[in-house]
Design an enzyme around this catalytic site. Structure first.
Site, mmCIF file in Angstrom:
data_model
loop_
_atom_site.group_PDB
_atom_site.id
_atom_site.type_symbol
_atom_site.label_atom_id
_atom_site.label_comp_id
_atom_site.label_asym_id
_atom_site.label_seq_id
_atom_site.Cartn_x
_atom_site.Cartn_y
_atom_site.Cartn_z
ATOM 1 N N SER A 75 23.273 25.491 -17.913
ATOM 2 C CA SER A 75 23.026 24.641 -19.084
ATOM 3 C C SER A 75 22.451 23.312 -18.627
ATOM 4 O O SER A 75 22.735 22.848 -17.523
ATOM 5 C CB SER A 75 24.333 24.382 -19.835
ATOM 6 O OG SER A 75 25.210 23.596 -19.046
ATOM 7 N N ASP A 76 21.653 22.709 -19.479
ATOM 8 C CA ASP A 76 21.335 21.309 -19.244
ATOM 9 C C ASP A 76 22.657 20.549 -19.409
ATOM 10 O O ASP A 76 23.630 21.079 -19.945
ATOM 11 C CB ASP A 76 20.252 20.818 -20.226
ATOM 12 C CG ASP A 76 19.543 19.563 -19.701
ATOM 13 O OD1 ASP A 76 20.095 18.888 -18.808
ATOM 14 O OD2 ASP A 76 18.440 19.261 -20.187
ATOM 15 N N TRP A 77 22.680 19.310 -18.947
ATOM 16 C CA TRP A 77 23.939 18.560 -18.879
ATOM 17 C C TRP A 77 24.501 18.233 -20.264
ATOM 18 O O TRP A 77 23.954 17.395 -20.971
ATOM 19 C CB TRP A 77 23.717 17.310 -18.031
ATOM 20 C CG TRP A 77 23.923 17.535 -16.556
ATOM 21 C CD1 TRP A 77 24.725 16.776 -15.736
ATOM 22 C CD2 TRP A 77 23.383 18.565 -15.700
ATOM 23 N NE1 TRP A 77 24.721 17.293 -14.445
ATOM 24 C CE2 TRP A 77 23.919 18.373 -14.401
ATOM 25 C CE3 TRP A 77 22.543 19.657 -15.904
ATOM 26 C CZ2 TRP A 77 23.605 19.222 -13.324
ATOM 27 C CZ3 TRP A 77 22.231 20.497 -14.833
ATOM 28 C CH2 TRP A 77 22.759 20.268 -13.571
ATOM 29 N N ALA A 87 24.605 20.604 -22.614
ATOM 30 C CA ALA A 87 23.856 21.377 -23.613
ATOM 31 C C ALA A 87 24.620 22.624 -24.044
ATOM 32 O O ALA A 87 24.135 23.382 -24.877
ATOM 33 C CB ALA A 87 22.487 21.767 -23.075
#
Ligand SMILES: *[C@@H]1O[C@H](CO)[C@@H](O)[C@H](O)[C@H]1NC(C)=O
Ligand SMILES: *[C@@H]1O[C@H](CO)[C@@H](O)[C@H](O)[C@H]1NC(C)=O
Ligand SMILES: *[C@@H]1O[C@H](CO)[C@@H](O)[C@H](O)[C@H]1NC(C)=O
Ligand SMILES: *[C@@H]1O[C@H](CO)[C@@H](O)[C@H](O)[C@H]1NC(C)=O
Ligand SMILES: *[C@@H]1O[C@H](CO)[C@@H](O)[C@H](O)[C@H]1NC(C)=O
Ligand SMILES: *[C@@H]1O[C@H](CO)[C@@H](O)[C@H](O)[C@H]1NC(C)=O
Ligand SMILES: *[C@@H]1O[C@H](CO)[C@@H](O)[C@H](O)[C@H]1NC(C)=O
Ligand SMILES: *[C@@H]1O[C@H](CO)[C@@H](O)[C@H](O)[C@H]1NC(C)=O
Ligand SMILES: *[C@@H]1O[C@H](CO)[C@@H](O)[C@H](O)[C@H]1NC(C)=O
Ligand SMILES: *[C@@H]1O[C@H](CO)[C@@H](O)[C@H](O)[C@H]1NC(C)=O
Length: 871
Positions: free
Chosen positions: A290-292, A294
């Site tokens: 995941s993006d941070w 997200a």
């Protein structure tokens, strides 16, 4: 976000439209775009090309792991939990430390004795595969030297749908073929160096505004869900997914899913995007992180295809995770099938083995959170004091490469003869952009300001400069050694002195101007990541106009994160040259000297269009919410028509077209030839996968999952795989604990039976059906250097697909020929089946249409010197 809502979001993979409709909004009357569910999540293919050995090693290793060791691999320890921007849990039983994940796409962020490379957009402007590869390799080596296991780049999202979007410079170009080559060469380079690359941000991540709810609220926008990029299937395949396919084909080890939604389903739990397009159709074998922050759900995102949560906590420093204990519980209570957790662990370990790593990883020797030599390993917990920054110098001789890329990525947009400079009598250099940031090259955190010369945008896509050669310093050194007179005025706001200087006899004035942008969490001068306009900053236009009204030999150098409007002054006869120097990195000054003085004959080509007006680009950033407080809706209604394809469609005049770039010599094109290869008929892939393997078994007694002992040292805010208590509801702490898979997961989410292969996917080849990459035609042409200096030409192969809905031309290949005066070289470009196809939404496959097709070899998207019909 409340989990109940998030789970519901996933259940149908669509948003309950009722939640967002009915409020005062412009989208009131129409249904919001939705995303079809796709389950189960594909498991790794033991026979995938390029992955077989890694698969075998991973399988042997993962088969020995306990359930919680597997969970540890998938779960970040939490924001500032350890030394890198992201770290996973470790596997002490096998002596394996946690993985270190670190920004950025142009170097290592937040450390020292590292290099600051030119941006992705700047290396794209070289149109040079070898240089893109070398940059990737050098960055991969630097990462490796610091103990970084996963370097968070390269970038194909944003692709560059909108010129004002803040992070376009981190990626390559709005052209999917150029970006695809950028992705492929970067991935190969980074991974050949022994570091896992990360293709990001997957997908439709085209603007900063509204990408995160908290960030948007911080700017005063009242929204409760992130932006939704609504993209139709054809556009997805022909434009946005294309470069990711190339990254997968190159064997990329990881992919980062994006913050925003696609069709109103979050990027990190959108099963259509992750399970279907990425893992099924493209046959991606690595892991999705995941993006941070997200990730918004636990079990639901796991079955939708998310393999790793970053940085691991639900929100920064919550000390809680959607994975961690929740994933342990979800497997134990049967919500997430055991094979899915096995597959998550397999994908992570296989990516490690694929790039040549072993479980015996060297220690990380820097801390992203501080430059202190001694400090806490667990930064937020403030414990584990030891040497955390060894200040290892990983730069090697990369400065030379950086200078070469920056020079070869510089685009000579205009030259009426003033360049190259030859011992000019008097050089007057004007503009703040030529000089230093008075607070130091790293004076603004994550480069969040536009002071002094611009050599990098802002945000997480940055690295610290080990030094920054300013244009002023390098030009002065050159001038002094030539015996030129040299004076510089390093502010845009000294009109009297500037006029007095540049209007003197014999002046060659070089004006430096810029336009900056970056990531959404930093606001610079009202630009919340995305640029608020396409004009130059700090009155750059007035500066250029002033200088050129006083000096008949004015040269303009632009540093920018994308196109700026040159309309007001580009054709002034006093402006004798214009150069775009992109974001050149640490060797900025040396590189511009190389080009201005002809030590490097310019060969950069603009990787985007320079339009006359902002409106002429079509699609634009959405700056105001347009759906009440629900998810703002960005409809990608222009389809594949972005950048030059949009300008061409309406035959709109441009200032400088995509692919344009001058040289100090000239080239003649002749003798186009097209040779057809016998690629054979396209065979859709058939058959099925094997059923999902399950690797090892596990106890279902919750007592076996408690913290190892009472003495276990629990690091503050750290994510572990363990349970606090044998009461699952209490251990989870989730008020909704107890919902069964049937209650909230879509059908087939836990299915482990053999699954049909897609016709467009490769049987064992990542990147799609192997035949898509068959060469169908080879196009050759003669290129002659007709000038009197040696130089490099970049012949570009364009294609007209011929259909009514097709762009006038699309770039399909290019090459780079270095030719002595009078020398003729042969350009060779190829067209693959994918190049010649359109995505057929009905068939769900690539199909070559019956429309008449034509190829062109030219100097740019609008200088198509040669053409030929394809039969
Ligand atoms: C989004 O919706 C469009 C239109 O229905 C569809 O063609 C496309 O496949 C959808 N994309 C995703 C990722 O769900
Ligand atoms: C999980 O990782 C943490 C942090 O590295 C470590 O303390 C713990 O022992 C690991 N647990 C298992 C089961 O390996
Ligand atoms: C980083 O440097 C330290 C100290 O020189 C060394 O022990 C360690 O092995 C290095 N790590 C890597 C990944 O090379
Ligand atoms: C489990 O996930 C829920 C959200 O779904 C969260 O509220 C809870 O804190 C998590 N539990 C742990 C132990 O991290
Ligand atoms: C299983 O565990 C997950 C994660 O904590 C939780 O969300 C879910 O409600 C649980 N399901 C059952 C049936 O206990
Ligand atoms: C410098 O300027 C003077 C006055 O205009 C002119 O006569 C002379 O030729 C110039 N010299 C050069 C080298 O341009
Ligand atoms: C565009 O934005 C820049 C940066 O914020 C600013 O300096 C400039 O004045 C703006 N241009 C116009 C025309 O408003
Ligand atoms: C341009 O010149 C005019 C007239 O001297 C002056 O008022 C203005 O401030 C100048 N602007 C810049 C940016 O140099
Ligand atoms: C060009 O520069 C000269 C000064 O050398 C000036 O007199 C003239 O007005 C300028 N022309 C333009 C179009 O700015
Ligand atoms: C588990 O126990 C630790 C140590 O007492 C505590 O800090 C943490 O908050 C607890 N976690 C949950 C989910 O209750």
């Amino acid at each position: 976000m409340k989990p109940a809502v998030a789970l519901a979001t996933l259940a149908s993979s669509t948003l309950a439209a009722g939640r967002t409709l009915g409020s005062t909004n412009q989208i009131e009357k129409r249904a919001l775009a939705t995303s079809d569910p796709f389950y189960p999540s594909p498991w790794m293919n033991p026979d995938a090309e390029g992955w077989k050995e890694a698969y075998a090693k991973a399988r042997e290793f993962v088969s020995q792991l306990t359930l919680m060791e597997k969970v540890n691999l998938t779960t970040g320890v939490g924001w500032q939990g350890e030394q890198c921007v992201g770290n996973t849990g470790s596997i002490p039983r096998f002596g394996m430390r946690g993985l270190c994940l670190q920004d950025s796409p142009l170097g290592i962020r937040g450390t020292d004795y590292n290099s600051a490379f030119p941006s992705g957009q700047t290396v794209a402007a070289t149109f040079d595969r070898a240089l893109i590869y070398k940059r990737g390799y050098a960055m991969g080596m630097e990462a490796k030297g610091k103990g970084v296991d996963v370097l968070l780049g390269p970038v194909a999202g944003p692709l560059g749908r909108m010129p004002a979007a803040g992070r376009n410079w981190e990626g390559f170009s709005p052209d999917p073929v150029l970006t695809g080559i950028g992705m492929m060469e970067s991935v190969k380079g980074i991974q050949d160096a022994g570091t896992i690359a990360c293709a990001k941000h997957y997908i439709g991540n085209e603007q900063e505004h509204f990408r995160q709810v908290g960030e948007a609220q911080g700017y005063g926008f009242d929204i409760s869900e992130t932006l939704s990029s609504n993209i139709d299937d054809k556009t997805m395949h022909e434009l946005y997914l294309w470069p990711f396919a190339d990254a997968v084909r190159a064997g990329v080890g990881s992919v980062m899913c994006s913050y925003q939604q696609v069709n109103n389903s979050y990027g990190c739990q959108n099963s259509k995007l992750l399970n279907d397009l990425l893992k099924n159709e493209l046959g991606f074998q690595g892991f999705v992180m995941s993006d941070w922050q997200a990730q918004h759900t636990g079990a639901a995102s796991a079955v939708a295809g998310l393999d790793m949560t970053m940085p691991g906590d639900t929100v920064f420093n919550s000390g809680r995770s959607f994975f961690g204990p929740n994933l342990t519980l979800a497997v134990l209570n049967g919500t997430v099938p055991a094979y899915r957790l096995d597959d998550m662990a397999m994908r992570i370990m296989a990516a490690m083995f694929k790039v040549g790593k072993t479980t015996d990883l060297e220690p990380v020797n820097f801390s992203f959170w501080t430059t202190d030599t001694y400090g806490p390993v667990h930064f937020v917990a403030n414990e584990g004091f030891q040497e955390i920054n060894s200040h290892v110098d990983v730069r090697a001789d990369h400065g030379n490469l950086i200078r070469e890329i920056a020079a070869k990525g510089t685009v000579l947009l205009k030259n009426t003869g003033s360049l190259p400079l030859k011992k000019p009598k008097f050089l007057a250099v004007i503009g703040e952009d030529a000089g230093p940031n008075l607070r130091g090259p790293n004076g603004c955190g994550d480069r969040g300001c536009d002071d002094g010369t611009l050599a990098m945008g802002w945000g997480s896509g940055t690295a610290n400069f080990p030094y920054l050669i300013t244009p002023d310093a390098a030009l002065q050194a050159q001038a002094v050694s030539d015996g030129s007179r040299y004076e510089s005025i390093l502010t845009n706001y000294a009109p009297a002195q500037t006029r007095a200087l540049v209007s003197q006899a014999n002046a060659t004035a070089i004006v430096f101007v810029n336009a900056d942008s970056g990531e959404g969490y930093i606001n610079v001068d009202g630009n919340m990541g995305d640029r608020k306009n396409l004009t130059l900053w700090k009155d750059g236009d007035a500066l250029v106009k002033n200088v050129s009204s006083w000096c008949s030999n004015t040269i303009v150098v632009i540093h920018s994160t994308g196109p700026v409007l040159l309309t007001e002054w580009y054709d002034s006869p006093n402006i004798t040259a214009i150069l775009w120097a992109g974001l050149p990195g640490q060797e900025s000054g040396n590189a511009i000297v190389d080009v201005l003085y002809g030590k490097v004959n310019p060969s950069g080509r603009t990787p985007f269009t320079w339009g006359a007006t902002r409106e002429s680009y079509g699609a634009d950033v959405l700056y105001e919410p347009n759906n009440g407080n629900g998810a703002p809706q960005q409809d990608f209604t222009e389809g594949v028509f972005i950048d030059y394809r949009y300008f061409d469609k309406f035959d709109t005049p441009v200032i400088y077209e995509f692919g344009h770039g001058l040289s100090y010599t000239t080239f003649k094109y002749s003798n186009i030839k097209v040779e057809k290869s016998n690629a054979g008929e396209y065979k859709p892939t058939e058959g099925t996968t094997a059923p999902a393997p399950t690797l090892g078994n596990f106890s279902t007694d919750l007592n076996d999952y408690l913290f190892p002992s009472d003495e276990f040292h629990y690091v503050y805010q750290y994510n572990y795989p363990y349970l606090n208590t044998t009461d699952p509801k209490e251990a989870s702490g989730d008020a909704h604990y107890g919902q069964t898979a049937e209650e909230f997961l879509p059908p087939h989410a836990t299915d482990s039976s053999a699954q049909p292969l897609l016709r467009s996917s490769g049987k064992n080849e990542p990147g799609g059906n192997r035949q898509l990459y068959d060469v169908m035609y080879t196009v050759t042409a003669d290129i002659t250097n007709t000038g009197d200096v040696a130089g490099t030409e970049i012949p570009q192969l364009y294609l007209s697909l011929g259909g009514e809905d097709d762009p006038v031309v699309v770039l399909r290949d290019f090459d780079k020929l270095f030719l002595q005066p009078g020398e003729t070289g042969t350009f060779r470009g190829t067209l693959t089946r994918r190049d010649l196809s359109n995505w057929d939404v009905e068939k769900q496959d690539w199909v070559i249409s019956a429309a008449k097709k034509k190829v062109f070899v030219g100097k740019s998207s609008r200088k198509l010197e040669l053409s030929a019909e394809l039969n």
